[in-house]
Design a protein around this motif. Structure first.
Motif, PDB file in Angstrom:
ATOM      1  N   VAL A 162       0.871  -1.172   0.000  1.00  0.00           N
ATOM      2  CA  VAL A 162       0.000   0.000   0.000  1.00  0.00           C
ATOM      3  C   VAL A 162       0.909   1.224   0.000  1.00  0.00           C
ATOM      4  N   GLU A 163       0.353   2.391  -0.359  1.00  0.00           N
ATOM      5  CA  GLU A 163       1.169   3.598  -0.466  1.00  0.00           C
ATOM      6  C   GLU A 163       1.814   3.963   0.877  1.00  0.00           C
ATOM      7  N   GLN A 164       0.985   4.041   1.917  1.00  0.00           N
ATOM      8  CA  GLN A 164       1.451   4.347   3.262  1.00  0.00           C
ATOM      9  C   GLN A 164       0.680   3.443   4.199  1.00  0.00           C
ATOM     10  N   GLY A 165       1.378   2.558   4.919  1.00  0.00           N
ATOM     11  CA  GLY A 165       0.640   1.731   5.856  1.00  0.00           C
ATOM     12  C   GLY A 165       1.175   0.321   5.964  1.00  0.00           C
ATOM     13  N   CYS A 166       0.267  -0.615   6.213  1.00  0.00           N
ATOM     14  CA  CYS A 166       0.633  -1.964   6.641  1.00  0.00           C
ATOM     15  C   CYS A 166      -0.082  -3.011   5.783  1.00  0.00           C
ATOM     16  N   TYR A 167       0.596  -4.131   5.506  1.00  0.00           N
ATOM     17  CA  TYR A 167       0.011  -5.144   4.631  1.00  0.00           C
ATOM     18  C   TYR A 167       0.702  -6.482   4.871  1.00  0.00           C
ATOM     19  N   VAL A 168       0.144  -7.520   4.249  1.00  0.00           N
ATOM     20  CA  VAL A 168       0.675  -8.874   4.392  1.00  0.00           C
ATOM     21  C   VAL A 168       1.254  -9.328   3.055  1.00  0.00           C
ATOM     22  N   LYS A 169       2.484  -9.815   3.083  1.00  0.00           N
ATOM     23  CA  LYS A 169       3.063 -10.466   1.894  1.00  0.00           C
ATOM     24  C   LYS A 169       4.134 -11.450   2.355  1.00  0.00           C
ATOM     25  N   GLU A 170       4.333 -12.499   1.560  1.00  0.00           N
ATOM     26  CA  GLU A 170       5.372 -13.491   1.825  1.00  0.00           C
ATOM     27  C   GLU A 170       5.313 -14.027   3.263  1.00  0.00           C
ATOM     28  N   GLY A 171       4.079 -14.229   3.765  1.00  0.00           N
ATOM     29  CA  GLY A 171       3.911 -14.813   5.090  1.00  0.00           C
ATOM     30  C   GLY A 171       4.311 -13.922   6.240  1.00  0.00           C
ATOM     31  N   ALA A 172       4.334 -12.608   5.994  1.00  0.00           N
ATOM     32  CA  ALA A 172       4.730 -11.681   7.059  1.00  0.00           C
ATOM     33  C   ALA A 172       3.932 -10.384   6.963  1.00  0.00           C
ATOM     34  N   VAL A 173       3.957  -9.636   8.054  1.00  0.00           N
ATOM     35  CA  VAL A 173       3.368  -8.294   8.087  1.00  0.00           C
ATOM     36  C   VAL A 173       4.470  -7.296   7.745  1.00  0.00           C
ATOM     37  N   TRP A 174       4.190  -6.413   6.787  1.00  0.00           N
ATOM     38  CA  TRP A 174       5.146  -5.403   6.344  1.00  0.00           C
ATOM     39  C   TRP A 174       4.543  -4.011   6.530  1.00  0.00           C
ATOM     40  N   ILE A 175       5.419  -3.014   6.524  1.00  0.00           N
ATOM     41  CA  ILE A 175       4.956  -1.630   6.594  1.00  0.00           C
ATOM     42  C   ILE A 175       5.722  -0.794   5.577  1.00  0.00           C
TER      43      ILE A 175
END
Length: 272
Positions: free
Chosen positions: A246-259
């Motif tokens: 996402v542009e600014q914020g938090c998401y899930v990819k590759e089995g992990a939470v990213w920011i």
């Protein structure tokens, strides 16, 4: 905020209604409680407290028939804002409000409001626990069970308040929380609301009155929530389980939470 000798009606004698009565009596208002239940359905202990506070109790199916005689009506969440008696009173000049609105008006510290069709109690509780762990003077209330009036007098400018907010509580507010969290919006409570559009618009009030000094956290995965970002003047951050970025914020990819923040991306924690 000056309640001295004002004629105030509190609609409904649930947990929130009782806390509104206590608060308003403490401020010197002349309080009447209107409850549509029949006479024998109110606990005797509560009746005794109302008598001690010199509160008038009007019960039964016609208890809401004469709202025009009051200066202010404090609506409890269980009483629909669009109900004819409430709307007629508003047209006649009665100030219609709610504990949520009054709390937002009088709260001396930042409020983090959380709403959505699912997950708002869990999210509000997690935010509260994080604040407590970080040693803030934090309070949790709203739809989750503790009426905010029950801790209003304890708050200072340094406190933090987390409110779980239902569509019933957001329906008539004209002040939005400093930080608004809008989770998924799916069809819910449509027996209370006129239709899905009205339900969504009630939810969106959590953002609608923010200023450029405020913040919004919005779910990217559900269209009614995603499209709500145009309604806030606050700084917007997004959360997503389905988009790998996402542009600014938090998401899930590759089995992990990213920011992602200001162009930088980093991993927070593995989902496991």
């Amino acid at each position: 905020t000056n309640w001295k000798n004002k004629k105030v009606a509190v609609l409904g004698l649930g947990i929130e209604g009782i806390s509104s009565v206590r608060y308003l009596c403490e401020k010197g208002a002349q309080v009447t409680v209107l409850d549509e239940r029949e006479n024998g359905e109110i606990d005797e202990e509560i009746r005794d407290e109302l008598r001690m506070l010199d509160v008038t109790l009007v019960m039964g199916g016609t208890s809401l028939d004469n709202l025009g005689q009051y200066e202010t009506v404090v609506r409890s969440p269980g009483v629909r804002y669009l109900r004819k008696e409430v709307q007629d009173a508003m047209v006649s000049g009665v100030h219609i409000t709610s504990q949520t609105q009054l709390f937002l008006d009088e709260c001396p510290c930042p409020v983090i409001g959380v709403t959505g069709s699912k997950g708002k109690g869990t999210t509000a509780s997690l935010i509260y626990e994080m604040l407590k762990k970080s040693e803030f003077d934090a309070y949790l209330g709203g739809n989750i069970g503790l009426p905010p009036f029950s801790f209003l007098n304890k708050l200072t400018a340094q406190s933090k308040v987390v409110l779980e907010l239902s569509s019933f509580q957001l329906h008539d507010i004209v002040t939005s929380p400093h930080i608004a969290v809008l989770l998924m919006i799916t069809p819910e409570h449509l027996n209370y609301h006129v239709d899905m559009d009205e339900y969504v618009e009630a939810k969106r009030n959590i953002l609608r009155f923010q200023t450029s000094k405020d913040f919004a956290v919005i779910n990217r995965d559900y269209l009614p929530a995603h499209e709500s970002d145009i309604l806030t003047d606050g700084k917007v951050f997004y959360v997503s389980r389905e988009r790998d970025g996402v542009e600014q914020g938090c998401y899930v990819k590759e089995g992990a939470v990213w920011i992602t923040m200001q162009g930088a991306e980093w991993k927070i924690i593995d989902i496991e």
